[in-house]
Motif scaffolding. Structure first.
Motif, PDB file in Angstrom:
ATOM      1  N   UNK A   1       0.845  -1.198   0.000  1.00  0.00           N
ATOM      2  CA  UNK A   1       0.000   0.000   0.000  1.00  0.00           C
ATOM      3  C   UNK A   1       0.877   1.243   0.000  1.00  0.00           C
ATOM      4  N   UNK A   2       0.327   2.333  -0.537  1.00  0.00           N
ATOM      5  CA  UNK A   2       1.046   3.613  -0.571  1.00  0.00           C
ATOM      6  C   UNK A   2       0.093   4.712  -0.151  1.00  0.00           C
ATOM      7  N   UNK A   3       0.606   5.689   0.623  1.00  0.00           N
ATOM      8  CA  UNK A   3      -0.301   6.650   1.254  1.00  0.00           C
ATOM      9  C   UNK A   3       0.274   8.060   1.279  1.00  0.00           C
ATOM     10  N   UNK A   4      -0.577   8.985   1.741  1.00  0.00           N
ATOM     11  CA  UNK A   4      -0.171  10.385   1.877  1.00  0.00           C
ATOM     12  C   UNK A   4       0.779  10.606   3.055  1.00  0.00           C
TER      13      UNK A   4
ATOM     14  N   UNK B   1       4.646  15.277 -11.605  1.00  0.00           N
ATOM     15  CA  UNK B   1       4.291  14.368 -10.511  1.00  0.00           C
ATOM     16  C   UNK B   1       3.795  13.051 -11.102  1.00  0.00           C
ATOM     17  N   UNK B   2       4.129  11.944 -10.447  1.00  0.00           N
ATOM     18  CA  UNK B   2       3.668  10.630 -10.906  1.00  0.00           C
ATOM     19  C   UNK B   2       2.358  10.269 -10.224  1.00  0.00           C
TER      20      UNK B   2
ATOM     21  N   UNK C   1       9.318  11.768  -0.494  1.00  0.00           N
ATOM     22  CA  UNK C   1       9.104  12.961   0.328  1.00  0.00           C
ATOM     23  C   UNK C   1       7.858  13.726  -0.081  1.00  0.00           C
ATOM     24  N   UNK C   2       6.900  13.022  -0.694  1.00  0.00           N
ATOM     25  CA  UNK C   2       5.559  13.561  -0.883  1.00  0.00           C
ATOM     26  C   UNK C   2       4.609  12.364  -0.968  1.00  0.00           C
TER      27      UNK C   2
ATOM     28  N   UNK D   1       5.479   5.073  -6.931  1.00  0.00           N
ATOM     29  CA  UNK D   1       5.736   6.417  -7.443  1.00  0.00           C
ATOM     30  C   UNK D   1       4.918   7.427  -6.673  1.00  0.00           C
ATOM     31  N   UNK D   2       5.275   8.697  -6.877  1.00  0.00           N
ATOM     32  CA  UNK D   2       4.829   9.690  -5.923  1.00  0.00           C
ATOM     33  C   UNK D   2       4.692  11.053  -6.572  1.00  0.00           C
ATOM     34  N   UNK D   3       3.986  11.930  -5.851  1.00  0.00           N
ATOM     35  CA  UNK D   3       3.910  13.324  -6.266  1.00  0.00           C
ATOM     36  C   UNK D   3       5.255  14.031  -6.062  1.00  0.00           C
ATOM     37  N   UNK D   4       6.256  13.332  -5.459  1.00  0.00           N
ATOM     38  CA  UNK D   4       7.601  13.936  -5.346  1.00  0.00           C
ATOM     39  C   UNK D   4       8.373  13.835  -6.663  1.00  0.00           C
TER      40      UNK D   4
END
Length: 463
Positions: A204-207, A275-276, A231-232, A249-252
């Motif tokens: 899982x991936x989260x905020x 951002x991804x 880091x986002x 992947x991330x908004x970083x």
């Protein structure tokens, strides 16, 4: 990796199981069908109003399903190039849409799984069991048992074996789907959750910027590990279908690859401005795709083609720290020598010298300046059970290729060319036009490659 430029950002991705196709659903409501090998747009489907985040190819039939911010789910036939039907009933944005692996289109019923107390960001079927995993902004991941739905879905001619583990009649009105596990551990909203294809694991991936790994059994589920480094907000996380790796992947603006056993990052890929939002793994090839603000990329984590050279009916290639020889006539495949270790990078290419039975093996470092090559003479009588490990000669250089029986050329880190003898000693230096790679082009000649041209160069006459 080839990247296909897409307007308005990719929010959903799905690989076709057999053809070199990928569906991309965009923030502007358009769904695009790309050939990722040719980087060409094959078709587009434009009926949704607003962003489309859910997209999925059917495993057998020429269908795909999409879900959008217009609260609509649409099932399309890409051969007929049209939407077959639209499913209404959702009262808010649709984030993900997936076919069940046993879907027969034509059976139309629906069930609502209630339990989350905030938006559900993602929901996926288990690849083989009667389970669904969902992720929500209520900071939980839930696993649902949907085996009760199989009864509903039985056609009149179905046999009992289709109803794994369900017996008796539903006398007490038990619910169709029940919450089996609630996974608590993230301290912000969870954006994505996915099952492992073969192991009882969930990622899982989260905020909260974390990627978490969970394990489950019949009675409970628990947190195993956390991967920290983004880091986002983490927008998506998936298991590698065939290796002990996780991709996230991330908004970083980064994609990260994690080693599942060590929980450490092993690769990071960054974009400057985008951002991804989403990741997809190909069901049977080692290919991945990622969607970002500017479009999408299709990529591999490592090069799969081995270094090789062909002479007559013999193929020489590198595998697992050995140089192997395959005879095309007899199909006999033997190890002819063991390579010295000491480089963490695989051998990138090879040049074979039949006159001296010698090879040049080139290794590409991630920082090209640190690339090296090894010069070996292949032992005469190889014992394939216990092959020799002859002393090689190692030097720095981007590429090394034979140009004559007793001479080879090296493209050095300054991008000039050195000519060397069998003792690995420099016999002359040659100034050449700008080039980033060299290839053998017949005795005494090289092809020099630059970004937009190829030059045929005569080493003897330096022209």
């Amino acid at each position: 990796a080839p990247s296909a430029a897409i307007s308005k950002g990719a929010r959903g991705l799905s690989f076709h199981p057999k053809r070199p196709w990928i569906l991309t659903s965009l923030h502007n409501g358009v769904i695009q069908l790309w050939d990722y090998r040719m980087c060409t747009l094959i078709d587009k489907f434009d009926e949704h109003d607003g962003p489309v985040r859910g997209i999925d190819f059917h495993k057998q039939q020429p269908l795909f399903v999409s879900g959008g911010d217009d609260y609509k789910i649409k099932v399309w036939n890409y051969k007929l190039r049209r939407c077959l039907f639209t499913l209404l009933g959702h009262l808010d944005y649709i984030r993900t849409t997936f076919f069940h692996h046993l879907t027969a289109v034509g059976v139309n019923w629906n069930v609502v799984l209630t339990g989350h107390n905030h938006y559900v960001m993602c929901a996926q079927f288990h690849p083989s069991e009667d389970l669904v995993v969902s992720a929500s902004l209520d900071q939980t991941v839930r696993v649902w048992d949907i085996s009760g739905l199989r009864k509903k879905n039985l056609s009149p001619g179905a046999v009992e074996s289709d109803v794994r583990g369900i017996t008796g009649v539903d006398l007490f009105g038990t619910t169709d789907a029940v919450v089996k596990h609630v996974l608590e551990g993230h301290d912000r909203g969870v954006n994505w959750a996915a099952f492992h294809p073969t192991m009882p694991l969930i990622v899982s991936g989260a905020d909260d910027r974390q990627v978490k790994i969970w394990r489950m059994n019949e009675s409970k589920a628990w947190e195993v590990d956390t991967c920290r480094g983004h880091y986002n907000n983490v927008s998506c996380a998936v298991f590698h279908p065939r290796q002990e790796l996780i991709l996230s992947n991330s908004e970083d603006k980064s994609i990260r690859v994690w080693d599942m056993s060590k929980r450490t990052g092993v690769q990071t890929f960054r974009r400057d401005h985008d951002r991804f939002w989403v990741l997809a793994a190909h069901p049977n090839l080692n290919l991945f795709a990622a969607g970002h603000d500017g479009g999408m990329i299709v990529f591999k984590l490592e090069r799969e083609r081995p270094a090789y050279a062909v002479h007559g009916n013999m193929l020489y290639y590198v595998k697992d720290r050995f140089l192997r020889q395959l005879d095309f006539n007899s199909s006999k495949d033997v190890a002819v020598m063991q390579l010295r270790s000491g480089s963490k990078f695989p051998v990138f290419n090879m040049s074979y010298n039949p006159a001296e039975n010698a090879v040049l093996l080139c290794t590409r470092a991630s920082n090209l300046e640190n690339s090296t090559y090894d010069l070996y003479t292949i032992p005469k009588d190889a014992d394939s059970q216990n092959p020799d490990a002859p002393e090689g000669k190692r030097s720095s250089g981007l590429t090394a290729v034979w140009v004559a029986r007793n001479r080879f050329a090296v493209l050095d880190r300054m991008h000039s060319i050195l000519i060397k003898n069998l003792k690995n000693e420099i016999t002359k230096k040659v100034q050449v036009p700008n080039c980033d790679e060299i290839f053998y082009a017949g005795t005494g000649n090289l092809l020099l490659r630059d970004t937009d041209s190829i030059t045929l160069f005569d080493v003897q006459q330096k022209r």
